[in-house]
Design a protein around this motif. Sequence first.
Motif, PDB file in Angstrom:
ATOM      1  N   GLY A  20       0.796  -1.221   0.000  1.00 55.99           N
ATOM      2  CA  GLY A  20       0.000   0.000   0.000  1.00 55.99           C
ATOM      3  C   GLY A  20       0.825   1.266   0.000  1.00 55.99           C
ATOM      4  N   ARG A  21       0.128   2.400   0.131  1.00 58.43           N
ATOM      5  CA  ARG A  21       0.777   3.705   0.022  1.00 58.43           C
ATOM      6  C   ARG A  21       1.833   3.928   1.097  1.00 58.43           C
ATOM      7  N   THR A  22       1.537   3.574   2.334  1.00 61.00           N
ATOM      8  CA  THR A  22       2.559   3.759   3.370  1.00 61.00           C
ATOM      9  C   THR A  22       3.372   2.495   3.584  1.00 61.00           C
ATOM     10  N   GLY A  23       2.728   1.329   3.548  1.00 55.14           N
ATOM     11  CA  GLY A  23       3.436   0.093   3.829  1.00 55.14           C
ATOM     12  C   GLY A  23       4.591  -0.166   2.884  1.00 55.14           C
ATOM     13  N   SER A  24       4.388   0.119   1.598  1.00 61.41           N
ATOM     14  CA  SER A  24       5.465  -0.114   0.633  1.00 61.41           C
ATOM     15  C   SER A  24       6.668   0.769   0.933  1.00 61.41           C
ATOM     16  N   ARG A  25       6.387   1.980   1.388  1.00 60.94           N
ATOM     17  CA  ARG A  25       7.480   2.906   1.686  1.00 60.94           C
ATOM     18  C   ARG A  25       8.122   2.597   3.032  1.00 60.94           C
ATOM     19  N   VAL A  26       7.325   2.146   3.990  1.00 57.52           N
ATOM     20  CA  VAL A  26       7.902   1.693   5.262  1.00 57.52           C
ATOM     21  C   VAL A  26       8.832   0.512   5.014  1.00 57.52           C
ATOM     22  N   ALA A  27       8.394  -0.423   4.175  1.00 57.43           N
ATOM     23  CA  ALA A  27       9.236  -1.585   3.871  1.00 57.43           C
ATOM     24  C   ALA A  27      10.561  -1.151   3.255  1.00 57.43           C
ATOM     25  N   GLY A  28      10.494  -0.224   2.298  1.00 52.54           N
ATOM     26  CA  GLY A  28      11.718   0.245   1.657  1.00 52.54           C
ATOM     27  C   GLY A  28      12.634   0.975   2.624  1.00 52.54           C
ATOM     28  N   ALA A  29      12.061   1.847   3.448  1.00 48.16           N
ATOM     29  CA  ALA A  29      12.868   2.594   4.409  1.00 48.16           C
ATOM     30  C   ALA A  29      13.456   1.670   5.465  1.00 48.16           C
ATOM     31  N   ALA A  30      12.696   0.642   5.852  1.00 44.10           N
ATOM     32  CA  ALA A  30      13.194  -0.305   6.859  1.00 44.10           C
ATOM     33  C   ALA A  30      14.380  -1.101   6.308  1.00 44.10           C
ATOM     34  N   ARG A  31      14.257  -1.537   5.077  1.00 44.65           N
ATOM     35  CA  ARG A  31      15.381  -2.273   4.463  1.00 44.65           C
ATOM     36  C   ARG A  31      16.608  -1.377   4.367  1.00 44.65           C
ATOM     37  N   ALA A  32      16.404  -0.116   3.983  1.00 43.94           N
ATOM     38  CA  ALA A  32      17.523   0.815   3.874  1.00 43.94           C
ATOM     39  C   ALA A  32      18.188   1.050   5.218  1.00 43.94           C
ATOM     40  N   ALA A  33      17.415   0.899   6.296  1.00 44.92           N
ATOM     41  CA  ALA A  33      17.956   1.086   7.644  1.00 44.92           C
ATOM     42  C   ALA A  33      18.591  -0.185   8.202  1.00 44.92           C
ATOM     43  N   GLY A  34      18.612  -1.238   7.407  1.00 44.60           N
ATOM     44  CA  GLY A  34      19.250  -2.476   7.843  1.00 44.60           C
ATOM     45  C   GLY A  34      18.335  -3.451   8.539  1.00 44.60           C
ATOM     46  N   ARG A 163       6.431   9.225   2.100  1.00 42.95           N
ATOM     47  CA  ARG A 163       7.833   8.919   2.386  1.00 42.95           C
ATOM     48  C   ARG A 163       8.251   9.471   3.744  1.00 42.95           C
ATOM     49  N   ASP A 164       7.702  10.617   4.115  1.00 44.69           N
ATOM     50  CA  ASP A 164       7.995  11.166   5.443  1.00 44.69           C
ATOM     51  C   ASP A 164       7.375  10.299   6.533  1.00 44.69           C
ATOM     52  N   ILE A 165       6.162   9.806   6.274  1.00 45.75           N
ATOM     53  CA  ILE A 165       5.542   8.883   7.238  1.00 45.75           C
ATOM     54  C   ILE A 165       6.444   7.673   7.438  1.00 45.75           C
ATOM     55  N   ALA A 166       6.923   7.106   6.328  1.00 39.82           N
ATOM     56  CA  ALA A 166       7.777   5.918   6.401  1.00 39.82           C
ATOM     57  C   ALA A 166       9.055   6.201   7.177  1.00 39.82           C
TER      58      ALA A 166
END
Length: 281
Positions: A20-34, A163-166
Amino acid sequence: MTQNTGGTQGSTVVVTGASGRTGSRVAGAARAAGLTVRAASRARGFDWHDRSTWEQVLGGADAAYLVYPSDVGAPDAAETVGRLAREAVGLGVRRLVLLSARGEQQARPTEEALRASGADWTVVRAAWFAQNFSEGPLVAELREYGELVFPAGAVREPFVDARDIADVVVATLTEGERYVGQVVEVSGPRLLTFGEAVAEIAAVTGRQLSYRAAPAREYGERLAGFGVPPEEVDFLVGLFESLLDGRNAHLSDGVRQVLGRKPRDFADFVRETAPAGTWKP
């Protein structure tokens, strides 16, 4: 990190609504954070309304991001989120972050259910997403008909970039106990009416785009015509009548508070999104 003490590098975080709109970006940001991301969706065997699917997704995880369909204030949201949160805690997944809605009184029982679960919780209350203009049902009207019909009148909203939410969600997960037991409210940096937002999209795309305000009841009739179930129509009409009454016509400082920077502007979102042809007919 030892399991279940909160998010640090190498932790496993369950992301509901991962497409979804936030979940997809949370997933990406989480992966980027290790972090290790465990996507939770129906396609991957997770169903909010089927408790038998929860353990296989939650078991062995360290944290979870919870976004409830169709709305955090839906009539069944508090009971379901509370039940899942208690199960998560029982499985050792104590660190839970819930996406909520700024100014939505209907969402408060769901937030309270999370608090009562025994979890180490954080609530992120968001303003209206900028991405609601580029993803989901609203963009189809702009793309196909050049007009957005919506019951927002001339109310002003500080549209927040997903993206800011994520980034805020991942920061709350990776900074130990700093945001445990806290509510963080996030918005964009300025107020716009829905009409002004559409005008900014029109200016960048060069298309003739317009906004028409419709009474909530009229909009509900449109939703019913699209096949939305009557009980959901009733809920959404009531939600729009309250949420779009001007109560959210103010800024929140959560992005700067958590991330130490100003939130992304709606104009930046439009400029970065338009080249993909999002609003082309």
